[in-house]
Design an enzyme around this catalytic site. Structure first.
Site, PDB file in Angstrom:
ATOM      1  N   LYS A   1       6.936 -21.944   1.773  1.00 11.70           N
ATOM      2  CA  LYS A   1       7.645 -20.864   2.467  1.00 11.70           C
ATOM      3  C   LYS A   1       6.976 -19.524   2.164  1.00 11.70           C
ATOM      4  O   LYS A   1       6.130 -19.422   1.276  1.00 11.70           O
ATOM      5  CB  LYS A   1       9.108 -20.829   2.044  1.00 11.70           C
TER       6      LYS A   1
ATOM      7  N   TYR B   1       0.452  11.351  -8.741  1.00 11.52           N
ATOM      8  CA  TYR B   1       1.724  11.957  -8.360  1.00 11.52           C
ATOM      9  C   TYR B   1       2.675  12.036  -9.547  1.00 11.52           C
ATOM     10  O   TYR B   1       2.828  11.087 -10.309  1.00 11.52           O
ATOM     11  CB  TYR B   1       2.388  11.136  -7.254  1.00 11.52           C
TER      12      TYR B   1
END
Length: 355
Positions: A34, A251
């Site tokens: 999956k 940042y």
């Protein structure tokens, strides 16, 4: 061309399936593919895991793609059917749906397919996610057996703590005690249970994570389990900065140097699937040497410490996880799981397939 890429090893996946088989004994093995085979690519996984006894997926689309690829083994739908309109497709493609809700039984009774289906009847033994209440087993099994739409039944449950020290007995024992009298085949073992608890094997095991070379256990490495990493995420340094004591990088300036140091800027960020929440200290391999990330991960870049890599510079290779740096180690440092890292690989990252 941007230097980031993922290398996916077909041979590693095939090897890991052999490891799973060595633990499975007489149980047959569903290879869980999956979520695009945990980020490794459904087509690649289909070829690498061709020796599996069956495949387990989430959606009809995944199952249909496997059939188009030539898969003729059983295909298990792990979340079952999402509507009565999917019953006919299950019959056409010979899919085995998991039944876990009374609506599934209603649909099969009201719209029986042209040919009966093999089904997995899932009972909730304590995870409290999907499954019929274990206390209702008599009525549920009787009703399922009465349906003309059902050709055969395999009983099923799923473990909540197979990867932890508490183990599986608190779920397994009630499941077997209540259901063993029916004489039906059963399935319960995921990767962790397959590797650690042979009493969980039943008729079908359902390994997923281990097939891709990651360990389900916090205290046992994939290497100790004999597994090989199937995915290696790698890139290069594209710039080098020199920080003075007190200067920050990235940042928020979350990392500030306490001494003069060299910092490598790597072409990889959260838009590639690297976790934005990974903090300073998450391991990375720079030029084959163990290093660490610094500061906040950006959309397209992250920074690494070059203090232990004096010869590294622009163009030096960086492994973010995979060969030489287990994905489990990176996940633990980043406060997440190897499942998330592997599944999060972004579509924009080029993939090279290796043997």
């Amino acid at each position: 061309m941007r230097p980031i890429q993922a290398r996916i090893s077909i041979g590693a996946m095939a090897h890991n399936l052999r490891v799973a088989r060595s633990h499975a004994g007489t149980a047959r093995v569903f290879a869980v593919v999956k979520a695009n085979a945990y980020g490794h690519g459904l087509s690649r996984a289909r070829r690498a895991l061709a020796a599996a006894d069956g495949f387990a997926v989430l959606t009809l689309e995944e199952a249909a793609n496997l059939r188009l690829m030539g898969v003729d083994q059983p295909i298990l739908l792990l979340e079952g059917m999402f509507g009565a309109d999917e019953i006919a497709t299950c019959a056409d493609l010979d899919l085995w749906p998991v039944l876990h809700h009374p609506a599934h039984l209603d649909w099969l009774q009201q719209q029986p397919p042209a040919r009966p289906l093999q089904v997995f009847l899932k009972f909730d033994s304590g995870m409290h996610r999907l499954g019929f209440p274990l206390a209702d087993h008599a009525a549920i099994v009787a009703r399922t057996r009465s349906l003309s739409a059902v050709a055969g039944i395999t009983l099923m449950t799923h473990f909540a703590q197979a990867d932890e020290t508490v183990g599986v007995d608190w779920q397994l024992h009630p499941f077997l005690r209540e259901l063993s009298a029916y004489g039906l085949p059963w399935s319960s073992a995921n990767s962790a249970a397959l590797l650690r608890y042979p009493q969980t094997l039943g008729a079908w095991a359902r390994p997923g994570l281990m097939l891709y070379g990651a360990s389900p256990f916090a205290d046992v490495s994939a290497e100790q389990l004999g597994l090989r990493p199937a995915m290696t995420l790698q890139s290069e340094i594209i710039s080098v900065q020199t920080l003075q004591a007190g200067e920050g990088v990235g940042y928020g300036q979350l990392f500030r140097a306490d001494r003069p140091m060299r910092v490598g800027v790597v072409a990889c960020g959260y838009a590639d699937g690297y976790p934005r929440h990974a903090l300073t200290g998450t391991p990375a391999l720079v030029d084959g040497r163990l290093s660490r990330t610094l500061g906040r991960v950006s959309m397209d870049m992250l920074c690494v410490d070059l203090g232990e890599c004096p010869e590294a510079g622009v163009g030096s290779p960086v492994v973010l996880w995979g060969e030489g740096l287990p994905v489990d180690t990176v996940a633990a440092a980043a406060g997440t799981s190897s499942y998330e890292l592997l599944c999060a690989l972004a579509a924009r990252v080029p993939v090279e397939e290796t043997d």
